[in-house]
Design a protein around this motif. Structure first.
Motif, mmCIF file in Angstrom:
data_model
loop_
_atom_site.group_PDB
_atom_site.id
_atom_site.type_symbol
_atom_site.label_atom_id
_atom_site.label_comp_id
_atom_site.label_asym_id
_atom_site.label_seq_id
_atom_site.Cartn_x
_atom_site.Cartn_y
_atom_site.Cartn_z
ATOM 1 N N LEU A 1 74.211 7.106 26.240
ATOM 2 C CA LEU A 1 75.613 7.206 25.826
ATOM 3 C C LEU A 1 76.152 8.624 25.926
ATOM 4 O O LEU A 1 77.350 8.811 26.184
ATOM 5 C CB LEU A 1 75.766 6.688 24.395
ATOM 6 N N THR A 2 75.317 9.619 25.717
ATOM 7 C CA THR A 2 75.787 11.003 25.699
ATOM 8 C C THR A 2 75.611 11.737 27.024
ATOM 9 O O THR A 2 76.212 12.793 27.214
ATOM 10 C CB THR A 2 75.062 11.791 24.600
ATOM 11 N N VAL A 3 74.799 11.181 27.920
ATOM 12 C CA VAL A 3 74.559 11.853 29.201
ATOM 13 C C VAL A 3 75.069 11.028 30.374
ATOM 14 O O VAL A 3 75.886 11.498 31.175
ATOM 15 C CB VAL A 3 73.053 12.156 29.386
ATOM 16 N N ALA A 4 74.597 9.781 30.475
ATOM 17 C CA ALA A 4 74.958 8.965 31.633
ATOM 18 C C ALA A 4 76.410 8.519 31.579
ATOM 19 O O ALA A 4 77.137 8.603 32.587
ATOM 20 C CB ALA A 4 74.029 7.749 31.716
ATOM 21 N N VAL A 5 76.857 8.030 30.430
ATOM 22 C CA VAL A 5 78.230 7.510 30.334
ATOM 23 C C VAL A 5 79.271 8.594 30.611
ATOM 24 O O VAL A 5 80.210 8.369 31.386
ATOM 25 C CB VAL A 5 78.441 6.847 28.957
ATOM 26 N N PRO A 6 79.171 9.813 30.016
ATOM 27 C CA PRO A 6 80.154 10.844 30.385
ATOM 28 C C PRO A 6 80.122 11.217 31.862
ATOM 29 O O PRO A 6 81.163 11.529 32.449
ATOM 30 C CB PRO A 6 79.756 12.034 29.506
ATOM 31 N N ALA A 7 78.942 11.185 32.476
ATOM 32 C CA ALA A 7 78.863 11.506 33.898
ATOM 33 C C ALA A 7 79.517 10.447 34.770
ATOM 34 O O ALA A 7 79.905 10.718 35.907
ATOM 35 C CB ALA A 7 77.403 11.687 34.314
ATOM 36 N N LEU A 8 79.650 9.226 34.221
ATOM 37 C CA LEU A 8 80.224 8.104 34.974
ATOM 38 C C LEU A 8 81.614 7.729 34.463
ATOM 39 O O LEU A 8 82.064 6.608 34.714
ATOM 40 C CB LEU A 8 79.301 6.889 34.866
ATOM 41 N N ARG A 9 82.287 8.620 33.761
ATOM 42 C CA ARG A 9 83.578 8.246 33.172
ATOM 43 C C ARG A 9 84.608 7.898 34.235
ATOM 44 O O ARG A 9 85.459 7.030 34.017
ATOM 45 C CB ARG A 9 84.095 9.355 32.274
ATOM 46 N N GLY A 10 84.542 8.547 35.404
ATOM 47 C CA GLY A 10 85.475 8.194 36.477
ATOM 48 C C GLY A 10 85.263 6.785 36.998
ATOM 49 O O GLY A 10 86.197 5.972 37.016
ATOM 50 N N PRO A 11 84.037 6.435 37.441
ATOM 51 C CA PRO A 11 83.785 5.052 37.869
ATOM 52 C C PRO A 11 84.021 4.019 36.780
ATOM 53 O O PRO A 11 84.488 2.919 37.065
ATOM 54 C CB PRO A 11 82.308 5.086 38.292
ATOM 55 N N ILE A 12 83.710 4.355 35.529
ATOM 56 C CA ILE A 12 83.938 3.402 34.447
ATOM 57 C C ILE A 12 85.429 3.148 34.270
ATOM 58 O O ILE A 12 85.865 1.987 34.110
ATOM 59 C CB ILE A 12 83.307 3.916 33.137
ATOM 60 N N ALA A 13 86.234 4.205 34.311
ATOM 61 C CA ALA A 13 87.684 4.029 34.176
ATOM 62 C C ALA A 13 88.250 3.229 35.341
ATOM 63 O O ALA A 13 89.080 2.335 35.161
ATOM 64 C CB ALA A 13 88.362 5.394 34.069
ATOM 65 N N SER A 14 87.805 3.535 36.565
ATOM 66 C CA SER A 14 88.292 2.802 37.736
ATOM 67 C C SER A 14 87.893 1.334 37.675
ATOM 68 O O SER A 14 88.690 0.444 37.988
ATOM 69 C CB SER A 14 87.744 3.446 39.015
ATOM 70 N N THR A 15 86.660 1.060 37.266
ATOM 71 C CA THR A 15 86.202 -0.328 37.160
ATOM 72 C C THR A 15 86.992 -1.080 36.100
ATOM 73 O O THR A 15 87.350 -2.250 36.294
ATOM 74 C CB THR A 15 84.712 -0.360 36.824
ATOM 75 N N SER B 1 66.924 12.127 36.240
ATOM 76 C CA SER B 1 66.350 13.259 35.501
ATOM 77 C C SER B 1 67.286 13.752 34.392
ATOM 78 O O SER B 1 66.835 14.437 33.468
ATOM 79 C CB SER B 1 66.057 14.416 36.460
ATOM 80 N N LEU B 2 68.582 13.402 34.472
ATOM 81 C CA LEU B 2 69.507 13.809 33.411
ATOM 82 C C LEU B 2 69.138 13.153 32.091
ATOM 83 O O LEU B 2 69.052 13.805 31.050
ATOM 84 C CB LEU B 2 70.942 13.444 33.818
ATOM 85 N N GLU B 3 68.912 11.831 32.134
ATOM 86 C CA GLU B 3 68.512 11.132 30.916
ATOM 87 C C GLU B 3 67.102 11.534 30.496
ATOM 88 O O GLU B 3 66.810 11.633 29.292
ATOM 89 C CB GLU B 3 68.581 9.622 31.124
ATOM 90 N N GLU B 4 66.222 11.758 31.458
ATOM 91 C CA GLU B 4 64.864 12.164 31.115
ATOM 92 C C GLU B 4 64.854 13.510 30.407
ATOM 93 O O GLU B 4 64.080 13.727 29.453
ATOM 94 C CB GLU B 4 64.013 12.221 32.380
ATOM 95 N N ALA B 5 65.740 14.407 30.839
ATOM 96 C CA ALA B 5 65.812 15.711 30.172
ATOM 97 C C ALA B 5 66.304 15.555 28.738
ATOM 98 O O ALA B 5 65.798 16.213 27.816
ATOM 99 C CB ALA B 5 66.743 16.638 30.951
ATOM 100 N N ALA B 6 67.295 14.681 28.532
ATOM 101 C CA ALA B 6 67.792 14.453 27.175
ATOM 102 C C ALA B 6 66.719 13.824 26.287
ATOM 103 O O ALA B 6 66.588 14.188 25.109
ATOM 104 C CB ALA B 6 69.027 13.564 27.227
ATOM 105 N N ARG B 7 65.952 12.912 26.838
ATOM 106 C CA ARG B 7 64.885 12.277 26.057
ATOM 107 C C ARG B 7 63.763 13.264 25.765
ATOM 108 O O ARG B 7 63.115 13.197 24.722
ATOM 109 C CB ARG B 7 64.362 11.058 26.799
ATOM 110 N N THR B 8 63.524 14.196 26.705
ATOM 111 C CA THR B 8 62.512 15.226 26.464
ATOM 112 C C THR B 8 62.907 16.121 25.300
ATOM 113 O O THR B 8 62.056 16.596 24.532
ATOM 114 C CB THR B 8 62.313 16.068 27.733
#
Length: 285
Positions: free
Chosen positions: A199-213, A182-189
């Motif tokens: 890029l502006t909603v999902a990626v910042p929310a996943l910055r921890g897992p992305i950095a660890s990966t 719903s985070l991305e759906e809200a941004a698209r709405t």
């Protein structure tokens, strides 16, 4: 339920066997390797017990600096490309049905079952002049004649990214499954295009897992051994290849042990950093 601390010696038995295996197969060999790294090399022989810093002083030479810099740069490039490819793939996979997810996950695990030798030979055949992809391009009229694409830096990079991609996808997949769509759906709405919303909603929310990966894939790529030898030239060899060359062909076990100690400590430090980032962002999606 409340976790109770161990009160009797028998309560430590479940971790006794893993601790013993870790001590026998990691701590003891690592301790021997550290000791050998301070030994003195004997010309015409092997090495003798001593305490010298010459093996670690060679880290400051231009040759070692070039090899270390190339290995770090290659591992970083592989990690960035693998995560950049795995992130949209894992996001798309998380939106599929459960059956489709199982099929794709089994496919990723089957790729992980391939040895580095098989991957290296497969890519060397794919990039060869006689049976490679350039023959297809010639048949399509896109090239005048077939050519060999290996050995080259691009071949090494492609093979290592292919090998690291399943790791990155499997590590990112659980975080993307838990991410609230719903985070991305809200941004698209609100008018954001799908790519911008991601890029502006999902990626910042996943910055921890992305950095660890990224760190985990970097550590994995830093230890690559066969693919740089099979798909690259000597100037494309990584630090792992140099360790083997010094230990076996140059008979310089102390210097090889010093390089191996450096690699182990660097990898352990990066893994600790990855664990710190995972704990710090553990309460996030």
């Amino acid at each position: 339920m409340r976790r109770e601390p161990p009160r009797r010696p028998a309560d430590y038995l479940p971790i006794a066997v893993p601790a013993a295996v870790l001590a026998v197969f990691f701590l003891v060999p690592f301790g021997i390797m550290v000791a050998v790294s301070f030994f003195r090399r004997v010309q015409g022989g092997f090495y003798e017990p001593d305490f010298v810093l010459a093996n670690y002083a060679r880290f400051l030479t231009p040759f070692f600096g070039r090899v270390l810099g190339f290995s770090m740069l290659l591992a970083l490039l592989v990690a960035v490309l693998a995560v950049a490819l795995a992130l949209p793939f894992a996001r798309r996979l998380a939106r599929h049905s459960h059956r489709a997810q199982v099929v794709w996950l089994v496919g990723l695990l089957s790729v992980l079952s391939l040895s580095e030798v098989l991957i290296g030979f497969a890519w060397s055949t794919l990039l060869s002049k006689t049976a490679g992809i350039t023959n297809v391009l010639v048949a399509l009229g896109l090239m005048a004649e077939p050519m060999s694409l290996a050995p080259s830096f691009g071949a090494v990079l492609a093979g290592m990214v292919y090998q690291a991609f399943p790791y990155a996808a499997l590590v990112l997949y659980p975080s993307l499954v838990r991410l609230d769509p719903s985070l991305e759906e809200a941004a698209r709405t609100l008018g954001a295009p799908p790519l911008k919303a991601f890029l502006t909603v999902a990626v910042p929310a996943l910055r921890g897992p992305i950095a660890s990966t990224t760190i985990l894939v970097f550590v994995f790529a830093l230890g690559s051994y066969l693919i740089p030898q099979m798909l690259g030239r000597p100037q494309h060899w990584t630090l792992s290849v140099l360790v083997t060359d010094q230990a076996i062909y140059q008979s310089n076990m102390p210097f090889a042990a010093a390089m191996a100690v450096f690699m182990v400590l660097a990898c352990l430090s990066l893994i600790a950093l990855s664990g710190f980032l995972a704990r710090r962002t553990g309460d996030r999606p």
